[in-house]
Design an enzyme around this catalytic site. Structure first.
Site, PDB file in Angstrom:
ATOM      1  CB  CYS A  43      42.091 -55.103 -64.374  1.00 20.82           C
ATOM      2  SG  CYS A  43      42.992 -56.482 -63.655  1.00 20.82           S
ATOM      3  CB  CYS A  46      43.408 -56.426 -59.541  1.00 20.76           C
ATOM      4  SG  CYS A  46      44.675 -56.138 -60.760  1.00 20.76           S
ATOM      5  CG  ASP A 444      63.646 -29.381 -45.362  1.00 18.51           C
ATOM      6  OD1 ASP A 444      64.631 -29.101 -44.511  1.00 18.51           O
ATOM      7  OD2 ASP A 444      63.507 -30.401 -45.488  1.00 18.51           O
ATOM      8  CG  ASP A 626      60.733 -33.845 -46.195  1.00 18.22           C
ATOM      9  OD1 ASP A 626      61.516 -32.912 -45.519  1.00 18.22           O
ATOM     10  OD2 ASP A 626      61.281 -35.040 -45.986  1.00 18.22           O
ATOM     11  CG  ASP A 630      60.612 -28.682 -43.264  1.00 14.77           C
ATOM     12  OD1 ASP A 630      61.577 -27.865 -42.879  1.00 14.77           O
ATOM     13  OD2 ASP A 630      60.913 -29.597 -43.814  1.00 14.77           O
TER      14      ASP A 630
END
Lengths: 734, 55
Positions: A43, A46, A444, A626, A630
């Site tokens: 917001c 912040c 995987d 991941d 891979d």
């Protein structure tokens, strides 16, 4: 939707990355500039806190937060030390990490598209107003005046906004291909040329409005497509990096300094603290610890290492600090090798042609032939050249692929928006087209089907010893961050309180606790109970004065939703298999639990081979993975998905990234892809149906600018509305 | 007809002004942070325009 940040390093580690992302900027008081990603900024308050906290730091000259992208651009004056920005933000509760500065080229492209769109909107609204007067009857002198004015507005618009299509068409033609932009460019140019000619001859029909509104409609589709990719890209780079771009080097005099990876040479001594990744391929010279190879080899269980052992780049140090000797420079490390393999695999996929381009390859020749036949036909029945030419061009105007140009991007933009709300990022529209074609899903194991965290395999309840021993083990384990310790601590709701000063951690071995004069050890069997280790297959043993009390077995924890996701995929007629680099026993166990085919102990090259094999058998494969190991497989598969926790290389290679923990994202993405493929086909059918009605009108010579405008806008609107059905129908599916 | 001679160019000029205003605001970066701009109105506490506007 939350980005997964819990696997990022400590604030000190993230701060270490900062200098490597900062760039010198030009301008007044030139200093350094960097971009921080602050996902928890929600917001205006912040935003103000973040900006104020950064401004207060010595040296910071400017801090400007962007709430839409959740990023802060910070500038600081050039001095020895970088301000402690990340630590400061951590302290006020906004964990941040550094990111690449935004891609200037992409931003500039978007702005150029928006400018072209604005100019086309201006021109088409004005010309449309003028055209209304002409359509509904204006005396010849007013008509001529309005035509001239329209031409005056249309000329710069076609030249400026039309560039987008001319450039792309020219690029395609130069490489001996055609794409959708070729018929568009021809259509726009001829429409504009015909209208100029008509105006010069004081004719009745000028089609400036058609030329300009065509550009306008198509630019809308083009801009939306571009924005969709920009959003995915910024979200992907917003996910924290796992690999640090720097390494801590111990110099000969014992001093420690951070060096960029590129400058690490073989023979240098490197320090790798617990929780850090090994920067280059190296060999251990001091220290013992456990390492996590999940991202590198797919192996799920932590491996004990000690002096003399070799480690690959990307391995995560879990236990104690290690001193390593660099064996290879970063450019020849495992990571770089994987990147090269990935690039090689990717080049094989460049053959895929987008649906729109395939459609236009069929469409353009048919349309152009129809126009040519019209020209010949009218000449044959004895009309003059002017009449024959205007009719032929009218055919081109009415068939100009306005709806066809919107048919694909509109659906894909709506689908990408749907996916985005479910926490799935898609890098571009072609990924969605390819996802709709798959018939096989290859997973995987470590980090994809499983979370990469072990879980304690519980025994049958009721054994007296077990009831008593687990709380004790959990109490000891609570003092360690090792994955096994965390698994033990997590499995016991009421651990025995064990004081911190009683427990010591022996890195690479386990935990030792001194309670009531007895030595309890929780750790590797050979260390906790040396005399009884031989026959034990346990991973961890709890012992009292070297007498074993309890042994613990672990298994990989499944990702939430894994079982349902696989059932769902199978129910949808896809074949599912698992391709893992882990040991056979671990893979077989999991495959049995999930009921799928598996290949274990696969090297990265094996994985690519298996995918090639499937491709040769005519399968279209979705690869979900991941790890670094891979990456090449992800790049070579027909389409690929990775979780947000994947390695950087894996995320780069994948077409789709899912941000949530649950694997339910995969069937959901497949469902949306299938649905959008259907809608794209429907849109094509609508465009073709429209042409079937409109072309005879044009060939017969009955086309007027009014008819052209009505036909063009109504067909575009129908196509857009049809695409929006994806957003509507997707809701009840949940 | 005489009216149209100056009214229509006037209309075109006015909409061209709107186009130029849009192109300027785009180049000025006013569309970069739509969410933030809305909040900033409420939280901006400086008397003068901030010196870091050019960011």
């Amino acid at each position: 939707m939350s980005l997964i940040l819990d696997r990022t390093g400590s604030s000190a580690e993230r701060a270490r990355d900062l200098p490597f992302f900062s760039r010198r900027h030009t301008g007044p008081g030139s200093g350094l500039r960097a971009e921080l990603v602050v996902p928890s900024m929600h917001c205006g308050a912040c935003m103000r806190r973040v900006e104020k906290a950064l401004h207060a730091l010595p040296g910071v000259t400017a801090a400007r937060a962007n709430l839409s992208t959740k990023r802060v651009i910070v500038e600081w004056s050039d001095r020895e030390v970088t301000p402690a920005m990340i630590e400061t933000l951590d302290r006020i509760g906004f964990p941040a990490h550094a990111a690449e500065l935004p891609d200037r080229q992409h931003d500039a492209d978007l702005k150029a598209l928006l400018r072209a769109l604005a100019v086309a909107a201006f021109a088409s609204s004005n010309i449309m107003l003028l055209s209304f007067a002409v359509w509904f009857g204006a005396d010849p002198s007013t008509r001529q005046y309005f035509h001239l004015l329209s031409g005056l507005i249309a000329l710069p618009t076609v030249l400026y906004s039309g560039q987008v299509f001319y450039r792309s068409a020219w690029a395609a033609l130069r490489h001996g291909r055609t794409n959708m932009d070729v018929p568009i460019s021809i259509g726009v140019t001829l429409t504009f040329g015909l209208s100029l000619w008509e105006t010069a001859l004081h004719g009745r029909h000028a089609y400036f409005d058609a030329a300009v509104s065509l550009i306008f409609f198509l630019l809308i589709g083009r801009t939306l497509d571009h924005m969709m990719r920009a959003r995915a890209r910024s979200a992907v780079s917003g996910i924290a990096r796992l690999a640090s771009p720097s390494a801590t080097v111990i110099e000969t005099d014992g001093r420690r300094s951070d060096l960029p990876l590129g400058k690490v040479m073989p023979g240098m001594k490197l320090a790798v603290a617990a929780g850090q990744r090994v920067p280059v391929d190296a060999c251990v010279i001091e220290g013992t610890s456990d390492v996590d190879c999940a991202l590198v080899s797919g192996e799920s269980t932590p491996i004990a290492v000690s002096a003399g052992q070799q480690l690959q780049a990307g391995v995560l140090n879990l236990g104690a600090p290690l001193v390593l000797l660099a064996l290879r420079p970063s450019s020849q490390s495992f990571l770089a090798e994987m990147t090269r393999m990935m690039e090689a695999a990717e080049s094989g996929r460049g053959l895929y042609r987008r649906i729109a381009d395939r459609a236009s390859a069929l469409y353009a020749p048919v349309v152009h032939a129809a126009a040519a036949l019209t020209l010949v036909g009218w000449l044959a029945i004895g009309s003059d050249l002017h009449q024959a030419l205007t009719t032929a061009i009218a055919v081109l105007i009415i068939t100009c692929p306005c709806a066809l140009g919107l048919a694909v991007p509109m659906v894909q933009v709506v689908a990408a928006g749907r996916l985005f709300r479910s926490g799935i990022l898609i890098k571009d529209g072609s990924g969605l087209e390819r996802l709709a074609e798959i018939d096989t899903v290859v997973f995987d194991k470590t980090g994809t089907l499983t979370t990469g965290m072990p879980e304690l395999l519980l025994y049958e309840k009721g054994t007296q010893d077990h009831e008593a021993n687990l709380p004790l083990a959990a109490g000891i384990a609570a003092h360690s961050n090792h994955p096994y310790s965390r698994a033990i601590a997590a499995s016991c709701p009421r651990p025995l309180a064990v004081a911190t000063e009683c427990v010591t951690e022996q890195a690479g071995y386990g935990l030792e606790a001194l309670i009531d004069g007895a030595i309890f050890r929780l750790g590797r069997p050979g260390w906790a109970a040396p005399a009884h280790a031989a026959g034990s297959d346990a991973s961890v043993i709890l012992s009292r004065n070297a007498e074993p009390l309890e042994s613990f077995h672990f298994r990989d924890r499944l990702r939430p939703g894994a079982e349902q996701a696989i059932e769902d995929l199978k129910a949808r007629g896809l074949s599912v298999e698992m391709l893992s680099g882990d040991r056979k026993s671990a893979v077989a166990d999991l495959a049995a639990r999930l009921g799928i085919v598996y290949h274990a102990e696969a090297t990265p090259a094996n994985k690519v081979q298996r995918l090639e094999e499937l491709k040769r058998e005519g399968h279209r494969v979705l690869m979900v993975g991941d790890g670094l190991n891979d990456a090449a497989a992800l790049a070579s598969a027909h389409v690929s998905m990775a979780p947000a926790s994947a390695s950087d290389v894996g995320r780069t290679a994948a077409d789709l990234i899912f941000l949530q923990e649950s694997l339910a994202a995969i069937p959901l993405a497949h469902r949306i892809a299938i649905r959008s493929a259907q809608l794209i086909r429907q849109n094509f059918a609508l465009s073709i149906a429209y042409n079937l009605v409109a072309v005879p009108v044009a060939v017969g010579g009955f086309l007027t600018p009014l008819l052209a405008a009505i036909a063009m806008s109504s067909s575009s609107i129908i196509v857009v509305l049809n695409a929006l059905r994806l957003a509507l129908t997707a809701q009840p599916e949940k | 007809m005489v009216d149209a001679l100056f009214l229509v160019p006037l209309a075109v000029i006015l909409s061209a002004a709107a186009l130029i205003a849009f192109l300027w605001s785009l180049a000025d970066g006013q569309y970069e942070d739509l969410a933030g701009a809305a909040e900033r109105v409420l939280h901006e506490d400086r008397e003068r325009p901030a010196s870091d506007r050019e960011l």
